[in-house]
Design an enzyme around this catalytic site. Structure first.
Site, PDB file in Angstrom:
ATOM      1  N   GLU A  53       0.988  -1.167  -0.146  1.00 55.59           N
ATOM      2  CA  GLU A  53      -0.073  -0.083  -0.087  1.00 55.59           C
ATOM      3  C   GLU A  53       0.846   1.281  -0.070  1.00 55.59           C
ATOM      4  O   GLU A  53       0.610   2.284  -0.730  1.00 55.59           O
ATOM      5  CB  GLU A  53      -0.795   0.114   1.245  1.00 55.59           C
ATOM      6  CG  GLU A  53      -1.733  -0.969   1.202  1.00 55.59           C
ATOM      7  CD  GLU A  53      -1.272  -2.477   1.950  1.00 55.59           C
ATOM      8  OE1 GLU A  53      -2.184  -3.017   2.754  1.00 55.59           O
ATOM      9  OE2 GLU A  53      -0.019  -2.514   1.983  1.00 55.59           O
ATOM     10  N   ALA A 157      11.452 -37.565  -6.747  1.00 55.31           N
ATOM     11  CA  ALA A 157      11.635 -38.098  -8.072  1.00 55.31           C
ATOM     12  C   ALA A 157      11.667 -39.694  -8.091  1.00 55.31           C
ATOM     13  O   ALA A 157      12.044 -40.232  -7.277  1.00 55.31           O
ATOM     14  CB  ALA A 157      12.765 -37.625  -8.986  1.00 55.31           C
ATOM     15  N   TRP A 178      20.316 -39.820  -9.722  1.00 56.25           N
ATOM     16  CA  TRP A 178      19.745 -39.021 -10.328  1.00 56.25           C
ATOM     17  C   TRP A 178      18.595 -39.777 -11.414  1.00 56.25           C
ATOM     18  O   TRP A 178      18.970 -40.691 -12.068  1.00 56.25           O
ATOM     19  CB  TRP A 178      20.515 -38.314 -11.136  1.00 56.25           C
ATOM     20  CG  TRP A 178      21.530 -37.269 -10.483  1.00 56.25           C
ATOM     21  CD1 TRP A 178      23.022 -37.581 -10.713  1.00 56.25           C
ATOM     22  CD2 TRP A 178      21.292 -36.212  -9.810  1.00 56.25           C
ATOM     23  NE1 TRP A 178      23.360 -36.367  -9.771  1.00 56.25           N
ATOM     24  CE2 TRP A 178      22.376 -35.691  -9.434  1.00 56.25           C
ATOM     25  CE3 TRP A 178      20.126 -35.528  -9.563  1.00 56.25           C
ATOM     26  CZ2 TRP A 178      22.277 -34.565  -8.548  1.00 56.25           C
ATOM     27  CZ3 TRP A 178      20.068 -34.593  -8.696  1.00 56.25           C
ATOM     28  CH2 TRP A 178      21.380 -33.933  -8.117  1.00 56.25           C
ATOM     29  N   ARG A 192      13.762 -24.016  -4.219  1.00 57.07           N
ATOM     30  CA  ARG A 192      14.296 -23.769  -3.199  1.00 57.07           C
ATOM     31  C   ARG A 192      14.379 -22.467  -2.830  1.00 57.07           C
ATOM     32  O   ARG A 192      14.388 -22.088  -1.532  1.00 57.07           O
ATOM     33  CB  ARG A 192      15.653 -24.475  -3.232  1.00 57.07           C
ATOM     34  CG  ARG A 192      15.636 -26.096  -3.041  1.00 57.07           C
ATOM     35  CD  ARG A 192      17.107 -26.732  -3.187  1.00 57.07           C
ATOM     36  NE  ARG A 192      16.930 -27.917  -3.186  1.00 57.07           N
ATOM     37  CZ  ARG A 192      18.208 -28.766  -3.307  1.00 57.07           C
ATOM     38  NH1 ARG A 192      19.416 -28.007  -3.100  1.00 57.07           N
ATOM     39  NH2 ARG A 192      18.134 -30.315  -3.156  1.00 57.07           N
ATOM     40  N   GLY A 293      13.893 -39.415   2.231  1.00 61.62           N
ATOM     41  CA  GLY A 293      13.731 -40.644   1.537  1.00 61.62           C
ATOM     42  C   GLY A 293      12.310 -41.039   1.963  1.00 61.62           C
ATOM     43  O   GLY A 293      11.411 -40.397   2.488  1.00 61.62           O
TER      44      GLY A 293
END
Length: 353
Positions: A53, A157, A178, A192, A293
């Protein structure tokens, strides 16, 4: 679409610019309208700096128009002295006769008091325009203040055959497995910067030796959180390099060394995770990505302590290894990124997710 909604959408668009920079404050945008035209606008750019504002009012070239204008803002203006003076006082002083607010503020110091103060000074205040969109934008802020815990994002993933890790045999090097492409890893680093903290458990810290920092994007470094019940992790791991603030929840000691804080916590308490989140609440940590995990992810799922999940599915097949967690897929969407899929799953118990 009505004219009022167009101006409130602009507030929300402006507010999003503060993502990753204003927490634990909310993202707020504001516009000033005179005879159907925007004459000023602003957003909260950084925690501790001027609010939306204030920036909107100060951007108006002809202050005399303020007395004939409407101020739009996606969250109730503050009415208390914090890092900055109350926005309500400036609105009143500026002579603005009409304020349109999407949602009241859940923060106890405000929580309707800002609206009441404006009305008590003769200002017409309308509340509720595009309320659901405004609350969804600030889902972290609303969850934090109403549930007294951070907003929880589960992230993992998994392979095409639903494994999150290879079979770890004795002697397997401590490094990440990966599953997805470098492009998606860059997206994770962007995420992140948008959240205040990132958490892993002992096994992930030991197996992957992660840095839990931002390397492939530009922005704030998250607070690192690790659960290490019996202090078994070596201080040679990347998590203990003191490059960023790190909280180590453990069962034995409380101490501080540089940017690393050991926090004694009862791991045998059935409400252990709730207690950890309450400690994070008291430390003003508004959102956490859980990158742990299977065991840690499952613990959050089993306790209902999650708000959304972001799941990458790669094209690889492991055939054996560690199975991915499972979630109720009542509210989800998916996005194809090359040969990979990103699933966004919302907890149906959280109306803001």
């Amino acid at each position: 679409m009505q004219e009022d909604e167009i101006f409130m959408l602009r507030c929300l668009e402006l507010a999003r610019e503060g993502l990753g920079s204003v927490a634990p404050n909310p993202m707020v945008g504001s516009v000033l309208v005179h005879k159907g035209k925007i004459i000023g606008e602003g957003y909260h750019m950084k925690f501790g700096k001027a609010h939306a504002e204030v920036n909107a009012i100060e951007s108006v070239k002809d202050p005399q128009l303020l007395a004939y204008s409407t101020l739009y803002v996606n969250l109730e203006p503050c009415c208390h002295f914090g890092k900055t003076p109350p926005c309500t006082d400036l609105i009143i002083k500026s002579g603005i006769p009409h304020v349109v607010i999407a949602s009241a503020d859940p923060y106890d110091e405000i929580a309707g008091k800002g609206i009441s103060k404006l009305r008590n000074h003769g200002i017409r205040v309308d509340v509720g325009l595009m309320k659901s969109k405004a609350m969804q934008l600030n889902k972290r802020f609303f969850t934090f203040h109403e549930k007294k815990r951070p907003y929880i994002i589960l992230k993992w993933a998994q392979t095409a055959d639903a494994f999150i890790d290879i079979e770890r045999l004795p002697g397997t090097p401590a490094r990440p497995t990966w599953i997805t492409s470098e492009k998606l890893r860059m997206l994770v680093h962007k995420w992140r910067t948008e959240e205040q903290a990132i958490m892993v458990g002992t096994i992930t810290a030991l197996k992957d030796n992660p840095r839990l920092n931002v390397r492939d994007w530009t922005g704030n470094q998250p607070v690192r959180i690790v659960l290490d019940e019996n202090l078994t992790l070596s201080h040679s791991l990347n998590l203990f390099d003191n490059s960023q603030k790190t909280l180590v929840f453990n069962h034995h000691t409380s101490k501080q060394e540089d940017q690393t804080y050991w926090l004694k916590t009862d791991f045998t308490d059935p409400r252990f995770l709730n207690n950890v989140l309450l400690e994070l609440f008291h430390r003003n940590i508004q959102s956490v990505i859980i990158e742990g995990g299977q065991k840690l992810l499952k613990a959050f799922i089993d306790n209902g302590l999650w708000d959304e999940a972001r799941i990458f599915q790669g094209s690889k097949f492991f055939e054996k290894g560690l199975r991915a967690p499972t979630l109720p897929l009542q509210k989800f969407s998916q996005e194809f990124i090359g040969k990979e899929i990103l699933y966004w799953v919302k907890n149906p118990q959280n109306s803001y997710a």
